[in-house]
Design a protein around this motif. Structure first.
Motif, PDB file in Angstrom:
ATOM      1  N   GLU A   1       0.823  -1.215   0.000  1.00 25.88           N
ATOM      2  CA  GLU A   1       0.000   0.000   0.000  1.00 25.88           C
ATOM      3  C   GLU A   1       0.854   1.262   0.000  1.00 25.88           C
ATOM      4  OE1 GLU A   1      -3.438   2.163   2.717  1.00 25.88           O
ATOM      5  OE2 GLU A   1      -2.994   0.053   3.052  1.00 25.88           O
ATOM      6  N   GLY A   2       1.946   1.259   0.769  1.00 23.93           N
ATOM      7  CA  GLY A   2       2.835   2.419   0.820  1.00 23.93           C
ATOM      8  C   GLY A   2       3.510   2.676  -0.521  1.00 23.93           C
ATOM      9  N   LEU A   3       3.935   1.610  -1.188  1.00 26.70           N
ATOM     10  CA  LEU A   3       4.546   1.737  -2.509  1.00 26.70           C
ATOM     11  C   LEU A   3       3.538   2.288  -3.507  1.00 26.70           C
ATOM     12  CD1 LEU A   3       6.809   1.246  -4.587  1.00 26.70           C
ATOM     13  CD2 LEU A   3       5.933  -1.094  -4.827  1.00 26.70           C
ATOM     14  N   TRP A   4       2.310   1.775  -3.475  1.00 30.14           N
ATOM     15  CA  TRP A   4       1.263   2.248  -4.385  1.00 30.14           C
ATOM     16  C   TRP A   4       1.002   3.746  -4.172  1.00 30.14           C
ATOM     17  CZ3 TRP A   4      -1.092   0.790  -8.689  1.00 30.14           C
ATOM     18  CH2 TRP A   4      -2.245   1.470  -9.074  1.00 30.14           C
ATOM     19  N   GLN A   5       0.842   4.151  -2.912  1.00 31.82           N
ATOM     20  CA  GLN A   5       0.574   5.554  -2.607  1.00 31.82           C
ATOM     21  C   GLN A   5       1.742   6.439  -3.035  1.00 31.82           C
ATOM     22  OE1 GLN A   5      -0.361   5.480   1.561  1.00 31.82           O
ATOM     23  NE2 GLN A   5      -2.424   4.704   1.213  1.00 31.82           N
ATOM     24  N   HIS A   6       2.951   5.971  -2.792  1.00 31.83           N
ATOM     25  CA  HIS A   6       4.147   6.729  -3.165  1.00 31.83           C
ATOM     26  C   HIS A   6       4.199   6.943  -4.679  1.00 31.83           C
ATOM     27  CE1 HIS A   6       8.318   8.101  -3.062  1.00 31.83           C
ATOM     28  NE2 HIS A   6       8.541   7.277  -4.072  1.00 31.83           N
ATOM     29  N   GLU A   7       3.971   5.897  -5.442  1.00 29.37           N
ATOM     30  CA  GLU A   7       4.028   6.010  -6.903  1.00 29.37           C
ATOM     31  C   GLU A   7       2.878   6.845  -7.453  1.00 29.37           C
ATOM     32  OE1 GLU A   7       6.563   5.346  -8.785  1.00 29.37           O
ATOM     33  OE2 GLU A   7       7.633   4.542  -7.067  1.00 29.37           O
ATOM     34  N   CYS A   8       1.704   6.759  -6.831  1.00 31.31           N
ATOM     35  CA  CYS A   8       0.586   7.621  -7.246  1.00 31.31           C
ATOM     36  C   CYS A   8       0.937   9.083  -7.004  1.00 31.31           C
ATOM     37  CB  CYS A   8      -0.695   7.253  -6.498  1.00 31.31           C
ATOM     38  SG  CYS A   8      -1.475   5.749  -7.088  1.00 31.31           S
ATOM     39  N   MET A   9       1.554   9.375  -5.862  1.00 31.76           N
ATOM     40  CA  MET A   9       1.940  10.749  -5.550  1.00 31.76           C
ATOM     41  C   MET A   9       3.010  11.237  -6.515  1.00 31.76           C
ATOM     42  SD  MET A   9       1.236  13.335  -3.762  1.00 31.76           S
ATOM     43  CE  MET A   9       0.205  12.637  -2.519  1.00 31.76           C
ATOM     44  N   ARG A  10       3.970  10.387  -6.855  1.00 27.16           N
ATOM     45  CA  ARG A  10       5.005  10.776  -7.830  1.00 27.16           C
ATOM     46  C   ARG A  10       4.378  11.112  -9.175  1.00 27.16           C
ATOM     47  NH1 ARG A  10      10.363   7.346  -8.117  1.00 27.16           N
ATOM     48  NH2 ARG A  10       9.666   7.541 -10.251  1.00 27.16           N
ATOM     49  N   LEU A  11       3.419  10.308  -9.609  1.00 32.07           N
ATOM     50  CA  LEU A  11       2.748  10.547 -10.885  1.00 32.07           C
ATOM     51  C   LEU A  11       1.969  11.865 -10.842  1.00 32.07           C
ATOM     52  CD1 LEU A  11       2.024   9.376 -13.708  1.00 32.07           C
ATOM     53  CD2 LEU A  11       0.019   8.375 -12.620  1.00 32.07           C
TER      54      LEU A  11
END
Length: 152
Positions: A93-103
């Protein structure tokens, strides 16, 4: 075939994709990645097939999530649900949120760059929210007006 490069935290990851580039950088046509049925049906089937293809070819979970998000937002921009919900329960979940924020930040940066030629000190001398509200910079002892060209 062509390579799709991902600049990740752990170095350079890549995935090889079949098909021809769509004319926008190295982004392939969706049909080169998933079945015609998935493209036509969209939704969960499209997300599942794309995730399967991407996760098989990426060297890390971070690269797979980054690639999936980039491809799904580029190739299926109307499939909002696919870019907001992880395509697999195994994704951290943390990786998903991090990558969504980067995008999101990457897209926001493109908007700022686009507006920097339109909104300048001359065209926008004051940064306003409405005719009644003015943005102020609070970094000074006395808050000061901020023009749109500030910092650019």
């Amino acid at each position: 075939q062509f390579l799709y490069f991902i600049g990740g935290r752990g170095g350079m990851d890549y995935m090889t994709l079949s098909g021809t580039p769509s004319g926008v950088g190295m982004v392939p046509q969706m049909e080169a990645l998933v079945s015609k049925q998935a493209v036509e049906q969209g939704g969960a089937l499209l997300g599942k097939e794309l995730w399967t293809k991407v996760s098989e070819h990426c060297n890390s979970a971070q690269a797979a999530v980054e690639t999936y998000l980039h491809l799904i937002t580029s190739l299926a921009p109307n499939e909002i649900q696919l870019s907001t919900v992880p395509p697999s329960p195994s994704i951290d979940e943390g990786l998903w949120q991090h990558e969504c924020m980067r995008l999101y930040i990457s897209g926001l940066n493109k908007l700022v760059v686009h507006l920097s030629g339109i909104c300048t000190h001359t065209t926008c001398p004051k940064m306003t929210a409405t005719s009644e509200w003015l943005f102020l910079c609070a970094c000074h002892k006395q808050p000061q007006e901020v023009c749109v060209g500030w910092g650019l």
